[in-house]
Motif scaffolding. Structure first.
Motif, PDB file in Angstrom:
ATOM      1  N   TYR A 240       0.821  -1.206   0.000  1.00 16.50           N
ATOM      2  CA  TYR A 240       0.000   0.000   0.000  1.00 16.50           C
ATOM      3  C   TYR A 240       0.859   1.262   0.000  1.00 16.50           C
ATOM      4  CZ  TYR A 240      -5.047  -0.583   0.001  1.00 16.50           C
ATOM      5  OH  TYR A 240      -6.350  -0.761  -0.412  1.00 16.50           O
ATOM      6  N   GLU A 241       1.986   1.201   0.677  1.00 16.22           N
ATOM      7  CA  GLU A 241       2.888   2.353   0.688  1.00 16.22           C
ATOM      8  C   GLU A 241       3.377   2.696  -0.709  1.00 16.22           C
ATOM      9  OE1 GLU A 241       4.240   4.505   3.009  1.00 16.22           O
ATOM     10  OE2 GLU A 241       2.629   3.804   4.318  1.00 16.22           O
ATOM     11  N   LEU A 242       3.439   1.701  -1.579  1.00 19.25           N
ATOM     12  CA  LEU A 242       3.996   1.889  -2.916  1.00 19.25           C
ATOM     13  C   LEU A 242       2.947   2.243  -3.969  1.00 19.25           C
ATOM     14  CD1 LEU A 242       6.386  -1.203  -2.843  1.00 19.25           C
ATOM     15  CD2 LEU A 242       7.026   1.198  -2.499  1.00 19.25           C
ATOM     16  N   ILE A 243       1.687   2.144  -3.610  1.00 16.24           N
ATOM     17  CA  ILE A 243       0.603   2.390  -4.564  1.00 16.24           C
ATOM     18  C   ILE A 243       0.292   3.882  -4.655  1.00 16.24           C
ATOM     19  CG2 ILE A 243      -1.885   2.087  -4.966  1.00 16.24           C
ATOM     20  CD1 ILE A 243      -1.605  -0.746  -3.870  1.00 16.24           C
ATOM     21  N   GLU A 244       0.169   4.373  -5.882  1.00 18.25           N
ATOM     22  CA  GLU A 244      -0.313   5.738  -6.102  1.00 18.25           C
ATOM     23  C   GLU A 244      -1.821   5.663  -6.315  1.00 18.25           C
ATOM     24  OE1 GLU A 244       1.739   7.792  -9.175  1.00 18.25           O
ATOM     25  OE2 GLU A 244       3.732   7.287  -8.407  1.00 18.25           O
ATOM     26  N   GLY A 245      -2.564   6.245  -5.392  1.00 13.30           N
ATOM     27  CA  GLY A 245      -4.013   6.126  -5.430  1.00 13.30           C
ATOM     28  C   GLY A 245      -4.646   6.869  -6.595  1.00 13.30           C
ATOM     29  N   ILE A 246      -5.755   6.307  -7.098  1.00  8.27           N
ATOM     30  CA  ILE A 246      -6.537   6.942  -8.156  1.00  8.27           C
ATOM     31  C   ILE A 246      -7.959   6.405  -8.064  1.00  8.27           C
ATOM     32  CG2 ILE A 246      -6.032   5.176  -9.897  1.00  8.27           C
ATOM     33  CD1 ILE A 246      -5.873   7.465 -11.961  1.00  8.27           C
ATOM     34  N   SER A 247      -8.922   7.201  -8.492  1.00  4.82           N
ATOM     35  CA  SER A 247     -10.306   6.749  -8.430  1.00  4.82           C
ATOM     36  C   SER A 247     -10.557   5.690  -9.499  1.00  4.82           C
ATOM     37  CB  SER A 247     -11.268   7.921  -8.627  1.00  4.82           C
ATOM     38  OG  SER A 247     -11.302   8.325  -9.982  1.00  4.82           O
TER      39      SER A 247
END
Length: 355
Positions: A240-247
């Motif tokens: 999760y730390e490595l994920i770039e969030g997007i809708s």
């Protein structure tokens, strides 16, 4: 098998100060005597057994959810390490469900919508499940616009497919427009409001994520490998730390060629602002009010009273909210900017206790 996934990790900042960090929108009882979350669970139960209803949230709200809907098994509450937007939230839930059932079909629902004509809601969801099984697509639910709304996204639909309830291929998604564009979309007649409700097979959704969000997909599949092992929590936190969030709309739905939209007949509102919430209040001398209020020579105001008496005298176009230790007085035209205000308050440490 059919599953329901309810997203319940949001802060609901556009309803501040009714919605707070400690008691966000999904737990509010503002229309009837049940919370939005409670209503969402009750609404889907006739279609999905309680043991197949899942909720995804964050650590902060885990216990509140357990108390609010105690019939939902604690193992059915997925906890995100952090908020990385809806594509990640739904993706994490999809890999967890896929680990349990390779044929999992997901009805994805926000936890904070208001819906009337529930029988028609059920018929629409049945139609969506049939479409998913027949066409292996990603189905979203669209609402016929009744006003030039700037707070919702829009979906332009194309050719209709053979179905009982009007179902169409999606031509494109359009994010929240300004007022002039919203008026044009209303007149166009081929646009629907984007309700944020979806139905798809977990494996089909993940295949589309692999195409359009390959880095996020890779992280989630690493989590998939660790599910039901002693390393699951550790691996989930690391990835999760490595994920770039997007809708999910920006990341997948605007790009996929597998999108379908069903035009629903039930009454829907996401109650995402005080303007929308005002539509469900009592009318009093040209104002919308709830709670303890008295209005004189005032018009077009929305009053949300609590224990104190709110008196409006000679005022117009205001929102006034009495909520415990905070009183909000706001120009109605600033309704969509309340999230900005809350973010500004976060910058002031002296105001943190009021958030």
């Amino acid at each position: 098998m059919l599953y329901a996934l309810i997203m319940a990790g949001g802060k609901g900042t556009r309803l501040y100060p009714l919605s707070r960090n400690s008691n966000p929108k999904q737990f509010l009882k503002v229309i009837n005597n049940k919370s939005f979350l409670r209503n969402t669970v009750d609404r889907i139960k006739p279609l999905v057994n309680s043991e197949n209803i899942y909720i995804v949230t964050n650590k902060e709200y885990y216990e509140s959810i357990c108390n609010e809907v105690p019939e939902i098994n604690r193992d059915n509450i997925f906890v995100e390490p952090s908020n990385k937007e809806t594509a990640t939230c739904i993706g994490l839930s999809a890999v967890k469900l896929l680990k349990r059932d390779k044929d999992a079909t997901m009805i994805v629902l926000p936890s904070d919508h208001h819906i009337e004509k529930v029988n028609e809601f059920h018929d629409t969801m049945k139609q969506a499940v049939e479409t998913v099984q027949r066409r292996r697509g990603l189905v979203t639910i669209g609402v016929k616009p009744t006003r030039p709304e700037t707070g919702y996204g829009y979906i332009k639909y194309a050719e209709r497919i053979n179905s009982r309830i009007p179902t169409y291929k999606v031509e494109r998604f359009l994010e929240k427009p300004n007022l002039e564009v919203a008026k044009d979309l209303l007149l166009d007649g081929t646009y629907l409001w984007n309700s944020g409700m979806f139905v798809w097979r977990a494996d089909v959704f993940l295949r589309e994520m692999e195409k359009y969000l390959p880095k996020t997909y890779k992280r989630l599949m690493t989590i998939y490998q660790a599910i039901d092992t002693e390393e699951e929590d550790k691996v989930t936190d690391e990835q999760y730390e490595l994920i770039e969030g997007i809708s999910v709309d920006f990341g997948i739905m605007q790009k996929t060629r597998k999108a379908y939209v069903i035009k629903c007949n039930f009454v829907w509102d996401d109650i995402g602002s005080f303007e929308s919430l005002s539509r469900f209040l009592s009318n009093y001398r040209g104002n919308n009010i709830s709670g303890n209020a008295f209005m004189e020579q005032s018009e077009n105001c929305s009053i949300f009273g609590d224990r104190k008496l709110i008196i409006g005298f000679g005022i117009k176009d205001l929102v006034i909210v009495d909520s415990n230790d905070v009183i909000l007085v706001m120009d109605k035209n600033k309704d969509q900017e309340l999230k900005y205000l809350v973010n500004k308050m976060k910058d002031n440490k002296d105001l943190s206790e009021y958030l």
